[in-house]
Design an enzyme around this catalytic site. Structure first.
Site, mmCIF file in Angstrom:
data_model
loop_
_atom_site.group_PDB
_atom_site.id
_atom_site.type_symbol
_atom_site.label_atom_id
_atom_site.label_comp_id
_atom_site.label_asym_id
_atom_site.label_seq_id
_atom_site.Cartn_x
_atom_site.Cartn_y
_atom_site.Cartn_z
ATOM 1 N N HIS A 77 -41.641 -25.306 40.370
ATOM 2 C CA HIS A 77 -42.101 -26.476 39.669
ATOM 3 C C HIS A 77 -40.758 -27.077 39.252
ATOM 4 C CE1 HIS A 77 -44.241 -29.450 36.877
ATOM 5 N NE2 HIS A 77 -43.752 -29.011 35.971
ATOM 6 N N VAL A 104 -46.714 -22.214 30.467
ATOM 7 C CA VAL A 104 -46.763 -23.501 30.840
ATOM 8 C C VAL A 104 -45.290 -24.277 30.105
ATOM 9 C CG1 VAL A 104 -47.700 -25.684 30.106
ATOM 10 C CG2 VAL A 104 -49.144 -23.996 29.970
ATOM 11 N N GLY A 164 -47.725 -28.233 19.662
ATOM 12 C CA GLY A 164 -47.228 -29.450 19.980
ATOM 13 C C GLY A 164 -48.176 -30.312 20.988
ATOM 14 N N ASN A 173 -41.423 -24.919 30.354
ATOM 15 C CA ASN A 173 -40.544 -24.915 31.473
ATOM 16 C C ASN A 173 -39.145 -24.368 31.034
ATOM 17 O OD1 ASN A 173 -41.719 -26.571 33.461
ATOM 18 N ND2 ASN A 173 -42.055 -28.196 32.263
ATOM 19 N N ASN A 183 -35.316 -22.081 26.012
ATOM 20 C CA ASN A 183 -36.821 -21.560 26.053
ATOM 21 C C ASN A 183 -36.867 -20.250 26.430
ATOM 22 O OD1 ASN A 183 -37.618 -24.157 25.346
ATOM 23 N ND2 ASN A 183 -38.352 -24.863 27.370
HETATM 24 N N1 APR Z 1 -42.860 -19.790 18.722
HETATM 25 C C1 APR Z 1 -44.154 -20.550 18.588
HETATM 26 N N2 APR Z 1 -43.849 -21.868 18.664
HETATM 27 C C2 APR Z 1 -42.838 -22.601 18.993
HETATM 28 C C3 APR Z 1 -41.625 -21.644 18.479
HETATM 29 C C4 APR Z 1 -41.684 -20.453 18.815
HETATM 30 N N3 APR Z 1 -40.744 -19.537 18.851
HETATM 31 N N4 APR Z 1 -40.702 -22.658 19.091
HETATM 32 C C5 APR Z 1 -41.099 -23.690 19.007
HETATM 33 N N5 APR Z 1 -42.423 -23.876 18.856
HETATM 34 C C6 APR Z 1 -43.400 -24.589 19.008
HETATM 35 C C7 APR Z 1 -42.892 -26.029 18.305
HETATM 36 O O1 APR Z 1 -43.128 -26.048 16.852
HETATM 37 C C8 APR Z 1 -43.629 -27.225 18.952
HETATM 38 O O2 APR Z 1 -45.042 -27.412 18.052
HETATM 39 O O3 APR Z 1 -43.664 -25.317 20.196
HETATM 40 C C9 APR Z 1 -44.192 -26.706 20.197
HETATM 41 C C10 APR Z 1 -43.786 -27.506 21.189
HETATM 42 O O4 APR Z 1 -44.335 -28.776 21.453
HETATM 43 P P1 APR Z 1 -43.679 -30.041 21.630
HETATM 44 O O5 APR Z 1 -42.352 -29.989 21.259
HETATM 45 O O6 APR Z 1 -44.590 -31.005 21.326
HETATM 46 O O7 APR Z 1 -43.570 -29.832 23.105
HETATM 47 P P2 APR Z 1 -44.640 -30.121 24.425
HETATM 48 O O8 APR Z 1 -44.517 -31.335 24.798
HETATM 49 O O9 APR Z 1 -45.998 -29.560 24.055
HETATM 50 O O10 APR Z 1 -44.043 -29.136 25.614
HETATM 51 C C11 APR Z 1 -44.048 -27.795 25.477
HETATM 52 O O11 APR Z 1 -44.544 -27.303 27.757
HETATM 53 O O12 APR Z 1 -44.564 -28.616 29.587
HETATM 54 C C12 APR Z 1 -43.882 -27.629 28.932
HETATM 55 O O13 APR Z 1 -41.652 -28.897 29.446
HETATM 56 C C13 APR Z 1 -42.777 -28.591 28.288
HETATM 57 O O14 APR Z 1 -41.527 -26.406 27.729
HETATM 58 C C14 APR Z 1 -42.154 -27.763 27.046
HETATM 59 C C15 APR Z 1 -43.477 -27.050 26.835
#
Ligand code: APR
Length: 316
Positions: free
Chosen positions: A178, A121, A14, A123, A98
């Site tokens: 954090h 990373v 993401g 949260n 999460n």
């Molecule tokens: N396994 C692998 N990837 C997953 C899973 C899983 N079970 N569930 C979700 N994802 C992927 C999603 O498909 C998505 O592409 O995790 C990615 C998360 O990306 P975003 O939604 O863009 O979130 P992002 O802004 O990258 O934040 C991710 O980092 O800073 C922290 O608080 C934030 O917990 C959050 C994490």
């Protein structure tokens, strides 16, 4: 095309994951295996990033995948999989959602990259890092989290903005969980070696400290559809570099404590030396009494989260 032998696996492609991959590649740190559960998405982002390589002029490689087998051999696994905050949500609201994702990811990391260094990373950070350590059973030096580098960078920027100076000339450190109770350590904050307290008023400093605590929420409020990713990915890249290049760099990271600051059995933001073995040494800083007290309060909150995630685990 295959990756070379030293590569970083990024789980979650993401905003934070893909931008981290981009920074790792474009700064020439290592090759990257980008994993996500969404079909085609990590492959598409990897291809897009490779197509930028002739222009960016780097020689790194990236592949996208939906198969955990492909993370075999990763030196470092960065976990950004999970949901980001929505406006009004605290990092703790994300806990239950999460935790499930982290458990799934960690089972696969344990299976396919059992000798890697794991950087969390997702949260709420301290709690997810604790959970990851429990799920993988990795030794503490090989399981740690990214938060302090980011919180500190935010504080450094806010000071630079106030003083109209270059952000890298600001030295600061933010310790603790954090979350809303993180502890900006003003006694250690300097600009070109001059104590910050000689440069701005105590009211201005207090406002900057509060803005630092609210730094993530300020971005969430502006973006409306997600949370920060440019500064978080810079922070992860800094940590990956320190490990892969065995820099022994002292950075604020979320590490396991065994009595430092009087705290044990907790993952918490402290300064530590990062090198090829991951967290090689925790550096305990001298703190003023009010800073120590603030750190204890922050630790209490993290401990509550750890208890919560542990009860979720036993309930399942
Ligand atoms: N396994 C692998 N990837 C997953 C899973 C899983 N079970 N569930 C979700 N994802 C992927 C999603 O498909 C998505 O592409 O995790 C990615 C998360 O990306 P975003 O939604 O863009 O979130 P992002 O802004 O990258 O934040 C991710 O980092 O800073 C922290 O608080 C934030 O917990 C959050 C994490």
């Amino acid at each position: 095309m295959k990756l070379r032998s030293t590569f970083t696996a990024v789980i979650g492609a993401g905003q934070v994951g893909a931008t981290t991959a981009q920074r790792i590649l474009e700064q020439g740190v290592s090759d990257v295996m980008l994993f996500d559960i969404v079909e085609g998405m990590p492959q598409g982002k990897a291809l897009d990033l490779m197509e930028a390589a002739p222009i960016e002029g780097h020689g790194q490689r990236i592949l996208g995948t939906n198969r955990y087998e492909d993370i075999q051999g990763a030196e470092i696994v960065v976990v950004t999989a999970g949901l980001p905050r929505k406006p009004g949500m605290t990092r703790e609201d994300l806990l239950a959602l999460n935790a499930k994702i982290i458990k799934d990811v960690c089972q696969n990391v344990k299976k396919y990259a059992p000798n890697s260094k794991l950087i969390i990373v997702t949260n709420p950070l301290d709690i997810m890092t604790y959970l990851a350590s429990r799920e993988t059973g990795f030794p503490e030096n090989r399981c740690f989290g990214m938060a302090g580098v980011l919180d500190t960078a935010r504080m450094r920027y806010f000071i630079a903005e106030r003083l109209d100076c270059v952000p890298k000339d600001v030295q600061a450190v933010v310790l603790g969980g954090h979350g809303d109770l993180m502890v900006p350590v003003s006694s250690q904050t300097k600009v070109k070696n001059r104590p910050i307290r000689d440069l701005i008023t105590s009211e201005e400093l207090a406002a900057i400290e509060q803005r630092t605590r609210d730094g993530g929420a300020e971005i969430v409020k502006l973006l409306k559809t997600g949370s920060a990713f440019y500064a978080p990915s810079s922070s992860v890249c800094e940590m990956v570099k320190a490990v892969l290049r065995d820099e022994k760099k002292v950075l604020p990271v979320c590490a396991y404590l065994k009595g430092e600051y009087g705290l044990r059995d907790i993952y918490f933001g402290v300064t530590a030396e990062l090198g090829k073995n991951g967290v090689e040494k925790i550096i305990e800083l001298p703190l003023e009494p009010n800073e120590k007290k603030a750190l204890e309060m922050s630790a209490q909150k993290v401990k509550q989260g750890i208890a919560e995630v542990s009860s979720l685990a036993t309930a399942q």
